[in-house]
Scaffold this motif. Structure first.
Motif, mmCIF file in Angstrom:
data_model
loop_
_atom_site.group_PDB
_atom_site.id
_atom_site.type_symbol
_atom_site.label_atom_id
_atom_site.label_comp_id
_atom_site.label_asym_id
_atom_site.label_seq_id
_atom_site.Cartn_x
_atom_site.Cartn_y
_atom_site.Cartn_z
ATOM 1 N N LEU A 5 39.175 61.426 -68.325
ATOM 2 C CA LEU A 5 39.028 61.171 -69.750
ATOM 3 C C LEU A 5 38.711 59.708 -70.040
ATOM 4 N N GLN A 6 39.411 58.781 -69.399
ATOM 5 C CA GLN A 6 39.180 57.360 -69.675
ATOM 6 C C GLN A 6 37.777 56.919 -69.274
ATOM 7 N N LYS A 7 37.241 57.552 -68.231
ATOM 8 C CA LYS A 7 35.885 57.226 -67.790
ATOM 9 C C LYS A 7 34.865 57.681 -68.829
ATOM 10 N N VAL A 8 35.057 58.876 -69.367
ATOM 11 C CA VAL A 8 34.138 59.404 -70.379
ATOM 12 C C VAL A 8 34.167 58.537 -71.634
ATOM 13 N N ILE A 9 35.368 58.099 -72.028
ATOM 14 C CA ILE A 9 35.488 57.229 -73.204
ATOM 15 C C ILE A 9 34.753 55.914 -72.966
ATOM 16 N N ALA A 10 34.937 55.323 -71.786
ATOM 17 C CA ALA A 10 34.277 54.055 -71.463
ATOM 18 C C ALA A 10 32.759 54.207 -71.456
ATOM 19 N N GLN A 11 32.286 55.345 -70.935
ATOM 20 C CA GLN A 11 30.844 55.580 -70.873
ATOM 21 C C GLN A 11 30.214 55.778 -72.247
ATOM 22 N N SER A 12 31.031 56.090 -73.237
ATOM 23 C CA SER A 12 30.494 56.249 -74.585
ATOM 24 C C SER A 12 30.141 54.914 -75.214
ATOM 25 N N GLY A 13 30.664 53.821 -74.615
ATOM 26 C CA GLY A 13 30.313 52.488 -75.088
ATOM 27 C C GLY A 13 31.273 51.892 -76.093
ATOM 28 N N ILE A 14 32.353 52.591 -76.450
ATOM 29 C CA ILE A 14 33.228 52.062 -77.498
ATOM 30 C C ILE A 14 34.266 51.082 -76.959
ATOM 31 N N THR A 15 34.571 51.153 -75.666
ATOM 32 C CA THR A 15 35.562 50.245 -75.091
ATOM 33 C C THR A 15 35.473 50.304 -73.571
ATOM 34 N N SER A 44 35.256 68.102 -69.634
ATOM 35 C CA SER A 44 33.890 68.525 -69.344
ATOM 36 C C SER A 44 32.973 68.127 -70.496
ATOM 37 N N ASN A 45 31.699 68.434 -70.357
ATOM 38 C CA ASN A 45 30.715 68.084 -71.382
ATOM 39 C C ASN A 45 30.923 68.831 -72.692
ATOM 40 N N VAL A 46 31.611 69.966 -72.632
ATOM 41 C CA VAL A 46 31.789 70.762 -73.851
ATOM 42 C C VAL A 46 33.070 70.399 -74.604
ATOM 43 N N ASP A 47 33.930 69.584 -74.008
ATOM 44 C CA ASP A 47 35.170 69.200 -74.681
ATOM 45 C C ASP A 47 34.890 68.202 -75.803
ATOM 46 N N LYS A 48 35.597 68.362 -76.911
ATOM 47 C CA LYS A 48 35.470 67.449 -78.040
ATOM 48 C C LYS A 48 36.527 66.365 -77.915
ATOM 49 N N ILE A 49 36.080 65.113 -77.866
ATOM 50 C CA ILE A 49 36.990 63.977 -77.665
ATOM 51 C C ILE A 49 36.971 63.096 -78.907
ATOM 52 N N GLU A 50 38.169 62.719 -79.370
ATOM 53 C CA GLU A 50 38.284 61.828 -80.519
ATOM 54 C C GLU A 50 39.136 60.618 -80.142
ATOM 55 N N VAL A 51 38.721 59.456 -80.614
ATOM 56 C CA VAL A 51 39.496 58.224 -80.441
ATOM 57 C C VAL A 51 39.791 57.677 -81.825
ATOM 58 N N ASN A 52 41.083 57.554 -82.130
ATOM 59 C CA ASN A 52 41.491 57.160 -83.485
ATOM 60 C C ASN A 52 40.873 58.086 -84.534
ATOM 61 N N ASN A 53 40.851 59.392 -84.199
ATOM 62 C CA ASN A 53 40.346 60.450 -85.080
ATOM 63 C C ASN A 53 38.839 60.399 -85.320
ATOM 64 N N VAL A 54 38.132 59.619 -84.525
ATOM 65 C CA VAL A 54 36.673 59.536 -84.642
ATOM 66 C C VAL A 54 36.048 60.152 -83.389
ATOM 67 N N PRO A 55 35.207 61.189 -83.526
ATOM 68 C CA PRO A 55 34.567 61.802 -82.348
ATOM 69 C C PRO A 55 33.675 60.799 -81.623
ATOM 70 N N ILE A 56 33.718 60.825 -80.298
ATOM 71 C CA ILE A 56 32.857 59.920 -79.522
ATOM 72 C C ILE A 56 31.528 60.617 -79.207
ATOM 73 N N GLU A 57 30.502 59.807 -79.067
ATOM 74 C CA GLU A 57 29.198 60.304 -78.642
ATOM 75 C C GLU A 57 28.971 59.852 -77.209
ATOM 76 N N LYS A 58 28.746 60.812 -76.344
ATOM 77 C CA LYS A 58 28.573 60.483 -74.936
ATOM 78 C C LYS A 58 27.211 59.834 -74.707
ATOM 79 N N GLU A 59 27.236 58.690 -74.038
ATOM 80 C CA GLU A 59 26.012 57.935 -73.786
ATOM 81 C C GLU A 59 25.232 58.580 -72.635
ATOM 82 N N ARG A 60 23.943 58.785 -72.850
ATOM 83 C CA ARG A 60 23.119 59.360 -71.785
ATOM 84 C C ARG A 60 22.841 58.289 -70.742
#
Length: 243
Positions: A5-15, A44-60
């Protein structure tokens, strides 16, 4: 494919990944509407992830081949306000990082990407990717000196080795030489340190090739996207070598 999970969040570019871990532990991350506080959770790619109640967008993931000019830093920023490799990618929305580095006075082929796993695959010494350099020297190295390159030269705390080394041409009048060097290692300023060790300083240095990739069609400061085939070939080559 599942990823931490932490890797996916980091890859989104927010932190960063470390800050993402802290956010998870603080209960500020949700997966499919449920708060997650454990660092071992995979998504996985289909899971919905939110940080501080804001959905993240996965960076290609994106992959570029860049012809780095001399006088440019292989970094995303510089505290001395010198030009960096990312300054040449103003039209790219994704965060980019150099795969390895070329020093300030070295030009040539540098890969740029936002795919951390791909980056690690290419720069880790165990994968033994060919890196070919063309060197112009002040002085003409002897054959005996160049034999030392293949055996290994001690420099500071390192043993520096070349896979191949060959004198391409010499100018006896100007006392200069053009030498091709192929490395598997990627030590800091390795080529310059090796030539300094045989008292034949480098005046110009360019990386011509990385694995099967070359600078063909590019001028200093230009870049192009790697094709999906090239990306897959690099991954396959690294995995084949390590086996």
């Amino acid at each position: 494919m599942l990823e931490r999970l932490q890797k996916v969040i980091a890859q989104s570019g927010i932190t960063s990944r470390r800050k993402a871990e802290k956010l998870i532990e603080e209960g500020k991350v949700k997966v499919n509407g449920k708060v997650v506080t454990e660092l071992g959770v995979k998504v996985s790619n289909v899971d919905k992830i939110e940080v501080n109640n804001v959905p993240i967008e996965k960076e290609r993931f994106v992959y570029y081949l860049f012809y780095k000019p001399r006088g440019v830093i292989s970094a995303v920023s510089d505290d001395k306000d010198r030009k960096t490799v990312t300054d040449y990618f103003g039209n790219v929305n994704e965060r980019l990082f150099p795969v390895g580095r070329l020093d300030y006075d070295t030009s040539g082929l540098l890969l740029m990407t936002n795919d951390g796993d791909f980056m690690n695959l290419l720069i880790h010494p165990r994968y033994q990717m060919d890196k070919e350099y063309i060197v112009k020297t002040k002085g003409i190295p002897s054959k005996e000196d160049l034999v030392k390159f293949k055996k290994g030269i001690r420099s500071e705390q390192d043993i520096l080795k070349a896979k191949q080394v060959k004198i391409m041409s010499v100018d006896k009048g100007k006392q200069t030489a053009i030498v091709k060097v192929i490395l598997h290692q990627g030590k800091n300023r390795q080529v310059r340190r090796m030539f300094d060790a045989i008292h034949t300083p480098v005046s110009k240095l360019r990386r011509e090739r990385f694995a099967f990739l070359t600078l063909e069609g590019l001028k200093p400061g230009e870049h192009r996207k790697l094709t999906p085939h090239e990306v897959n070939q690099l991954k396959k080559l690294a995995k084949k070598i390590v086996k």
